[in-house]
Scaffold this motif. Structure first.
Motif, mmCIF file in Angstrom:
data_model
loop_
_atom_site.group_PDB
_atom_site.id
_atom_site.type_symbol
_atom_site.label_atom_id
_atom_site.label_comp_id
_atom_site.label_asym_id
_atom_site.label_seq_id
_atom_site.Cartn_x
_atom_site.Cartn_y
_atom_site.Cartn_z
ATOM 1 N N UNK A 181 44.830 36.130 39.190
ATOM 2 C CA UNK A 181 45.739 37.253 39.005
ATOM 3 C C UNK A 181 46.523 37.496 40.287
ATOM 4 N N UNK A 182 46.506 38.737 40.761
ATOM 5 C CA UNK A 182 47.197 39.063 42.010
ATOM 6 C C UNK A 182 46.343 38.820 43.242
ATOM 7 N N UNK A 183 45.069 38.503 43.049
ATOM 8 C CA UNK A 183 44.203 38.217 44.192
ATOM 9 C C UNK A 183 44.382 36.765 44.623
ATOM 10 N N UNK A 184 44.441 36.566 45.915
ATOM 11 C CA UNK A 184 44.592 35.212 46.449
ATOM 12 C C UNK A 184 43.593 34.987 47.584
ATOM 13 N N UNK A 185 42.804 33.944 47.445
ATOM 14 C CA UNK A 185 41.877 33.513 48.484
ATOM 15 C C UNK A 185 42.507 32.355 49.246
ATOM 16 N N UNK A 186 42.429 32.378 50.563
ATOM 17 C CA UNK A 186 42.974 31.316 51.405
ATOM 18 C C UNK A 186 41.875 30.774 52.310
#
Length: 279
Positions: A181-186
């Motif tokens: 969704x709008x969450x992003x892990x880097x």
């Protein structure tokens, strides 16, 4: 090769940017190359008009990554990138968030903006669907048919997506990302795994200036790597922080752990297929 290295442009295109003192010579040359590319796109569209097939021809224009930054002095290519973090080679938004322009007069309304995320791997199944084709059931694709998004029938139908890239053999905890969704892990890039050997760099430059000297893909083994240390993952909420300025990893440890495991599982699945093909 516009607008890719090597930076070569026509004199008449360069002349338009000669007085742009806020640009380095390298950036002026890149923009001159873009002007040449625009002219080439125009020729393609004009040919479709002449052939009487423009109305029912799907034309897409995009890139495979964000702008390349780097270099020093007159060869520095740093330039406008909408304020996004990162650039080409990195999985921050500046490296992977790209515009797509699509023109299909007979099938889509003009001047419509679509803000839902579509992954580059989606375009193959989408174009097959738009052309009323079929994909074999035994062909496993990472992409999905984004036709509903293009037609405004519903929102993003595949909110979980993945990215990873580094030099030579892939390493899952380096320069990888996951969207939920709008969450992003880097997983930030690890410097030792992003370096290219001097010999390979020299050959890369030579092959671009002298392509006539190369007849096959070079398959020499990658160089030995120095030891490296993984970098802690970062977490961003792109709905409120599209420029990735506010790392929320410490505030959401459970989400970080869950997304890290999902990213690792995806990487292992892709790596298993890669190793199987190479063996």
């Amino acid at each position: 090769n516009a607008p890719h290295f090597p930076f070569e442009a026509r004199d008449d295109d360069l002349a338009l940017f000669a007085d742009a003192e806020n640009f380095t010579p390298a950036v002026r040359r890149i923009y001159a190359m873009l002007r040449c590319m625009d002219r080439g796109v125009g020729r393609v569209l004009e040919e479709l008009d002449r052939g009487g097939i423009a109305g029912n021809t799907i034309v897409l224009f995009t890139s495979d990554n964000g702008p390349q930054f780097g270099g020093k002095g007159e060869m520095c290519t740093d330039r406008f990138n909408c304020g996004f973090a990162g650039s080409k080679l990195l999985v921050y938004e500046g490296g992977i968030r790209l515009p797509m322009i699509i023109r299909w007069p007979a099938g889509m309304p003009a001047c419509k903006q679509i803000h839902e995320m579509v992954h580059l791997t989606d375009w193959m199944p989408t174009l097959v669907a738009l052309a009323h084709g079929a994909i074999g059931a035994d062909l496993h694709l990472d992409g999905i048919d984004a036709t509903p998004i293009l037609r405004g029938e519903r929102g993003n139908i595949a909110p979980t997506r993945f990215w990873q890239w580094n030099r030579y053999a892939p390493v899952g905890e380096c320069n990888a990302a996951m969207r939920d969704g709008n969450w992003k892990l880097v997983r930030p890039a690890i410097a030792e795994l992003m370096e290219v050997s001097r010999d390979d760099l020299a050959m890369d430059v030579d092959s671009k200036y002298n392509p006539q000297n190369y007849r096959e893909v070079v398959r020499t083994p990658g160089p030995e790597r120095a030891s490296f240390t993984s970098v802690p993952p970062q977490l961003f909420n792109l709905s409120s922080d599209p420029l990735e300025r506010n790392n929320l990893a410490d505030q959401h440890p459970d989400r970080v752990a869950r997304m890290t495991n999902q990213l690792a599982s995806w990487f292992e699945e892709v790596e298993l297929e890669r190793r199987t093909i190479n063996d």
